[in-house]
Design a protein around this motif. Structure first.
Motif, PDB file in Angstrom:
ATOM      1  N   ALA A 119     -23.430  37.096  32.807  1.00 14.55           N
ATOM      2  CA  ALA A 119     -24.805  36.947  33.305  1.00 14.55           C
ATOM      3  C   ALA A 119     -24.920  35.824  34.334  1.00 14.55           C
ATOM      4  O   ALA A 119     -25.660  35.942  35.310  1.00 14.55           O
ATOM      5  N   LYS A 120     -24.188  34.744  34.118  1.00 14.28           N
ATOM      6  CA  LYS A 120     -24.271  33.600  35.033  1.00 14.28           C
ATOM      7  C   LYS A 120     -23.192  33.633  36.113  1.00 14.28           C
ATOM      8  O   LYS A 120     -23.121  32.732  36.934  1.00 14.28           O
ATOM      9  N   GLY A 121     -22.350  34.637  36.063  1.00 13.35           N
ATOM     10  CA  GLY A 121     -21.284  34.732  37.060  1.00 13.35           C
ATOM     11  C   GLY A 121     -20.249  33.624  36.920  1.00 13.35           C
ATOM     12  O   GLY A 121     -19.669  33.187  37.906  1.00 13.35           O
ATOM     13  N   THR A 122     -20.028  33.173  35.681  1.00 10.56           N
ATOM     14  CA  THR A 122     -19.071  32.082  35.462  1.00 10.56           C
ATOM     15  C   THR A 122     -17.832  32.554  34.710  1.00 10.56           C
ATOM     16  O   THR A 122     -17.223  31.784  33.964  1.00 10.56           O
ATOM     17  N   VAL A 123     -17.469  33.821  34.892  1.00 15.07           N
ATOM     18  CA  VAL A 123     -16.248  34.322  34.273  1.00 15.07           C
ATOM     19  C   VAL A 123     -15.078  33.547  34.878  1.00 15.07           C
ATOM     20  O   VAL A 123     -14.949  33.451  36.096  1.00 15.07           O
ATOM     21  N   SER A 124     -14.262  32.974  34.024  1.00 16.84           N
ATOM     22  CA  SER A 124     -13.142  32.157  34.499  1.00 16.84           C
ATOM     23  C   SER A 124     -11.829  32.690  33.947  1.00 16.84           C
ATOM     24  O   SER A 124     -11.809  33.404  32.945  1.00 16.84           O
ATOM     25  N   ARG A 125     -10.753  32.305  34.577  1.00 22.95           N
ATOM     26  CA  ARG A 125      -9.434  32.703  34.077  1.00 22.95           C
ATOM     27  C   ARG A 125      -9.192  32.116  32.692  1.00 22.95           C
ATOM     28  O   ARG A 125      -8.607  32.770  31.831  1.00 22.95           O
ATOM     29  N   LEU A 126      -9.649  30.875  32.508  1.00 19.02           N
ATOM     30  CA  LEU A 126      -9.491  30.239  31.199  1.00 19.02           C
ATOM     31  C   LEU A 126     -10.225  31.043  30.131  1.00 19.02           C
ATOM     32  O   LEU A 126      -9.683  31.304  29.053  1.00 19.02           O
TER      33      LEU A 126
END
Length: 190
Positions: free
Chosen positions: A55-62
């Motif tokens: 939702a916040k566009g903060t998908v990270s590799r971690l």
């Protein structure tokens, strides 16, 4: 890196030792009740870490790396503890040994699919999660939750029965989805 979704994922990992400690002593209803509440909270954070990241566009590799690990650590720890305290094997003697097999099927599939995903990731191949795999996860989470709750409410034997039935349903779906993943992965092996 320390976004809210990643912190929620890390909180699940750090909560596993507490969950194990609460499940350590069989026939301790208060410990199992607290463990059930913690297990539910961990499930809620599992939902929200992914939802918030998307939702916040903060998908990270971690986050992509840690989320499935957190899930597998939690599931493996709960299964091992429920076997060691006889919550999974409690019941009629004829069924006892067979129920452990259902739990082992789930554990072995988790390990195998993790290895397969790691192998395929090196080849830049992703294997999407199927709807059947989502049902497997649902049955698995309900089964483990019910078995923890059964330790908190031992007089209500039907909760244990629901947990065992869901564990077997998860094991069956585990075999089917595990085979699907293996078949998809075999295309990329020499």
């Amino acid at each position: 890196m320390l976004t809210l979704p990643n912190l929620l994922t890390l909180s699940r990992i750090f909560a596993v030792p507490l969950l194990v400690a609460l499940l350590w002593y069989p026939r301790w209803p208060l410990g199992y009740a607290i463990a059930f509440a913690l297990y539910c909270l961990m499930g809620i954070t599992d939902y929200f870490d992914g939802y918030l990241a998307r939702a916040k566009g903060t998908v990270s590799r971690l986050g992509v790396f840690l989320d499935p690990i957190a899930d597998k650590i939690m599931v493996a720890a709960v299964i091992v503890m429920l076997i060691s305290t006889d919550e999974i094997v409690a019941g009629k003697p004829v069924i006892t040994g067979w129920t452990v097999i259902a739990a082992l099927i789930i554990l072995l599939r988790e390990i195998a699919v993790s290895g397969l995903r790691e192998f395929l990731a090196q080849l830049s191949v992703s294997v999407p999660v199927s709807k059947l795999a989502k049902w497997k996860t649902t049955f698995q989470m309900v089964a483990l939750g019910a078995l923890i709750l059964a330790g908190a409410l031992p007089a209500l034997r039907w909760i244990h029965t629901v947990g065992i039935a869901c564990l077997w349903a998860a094991a069956l779906l585990t075999l089917i989805t595990g085979w699907d993943y293996l078949r998809a992965g075999l295309k990329y092996m020499d």
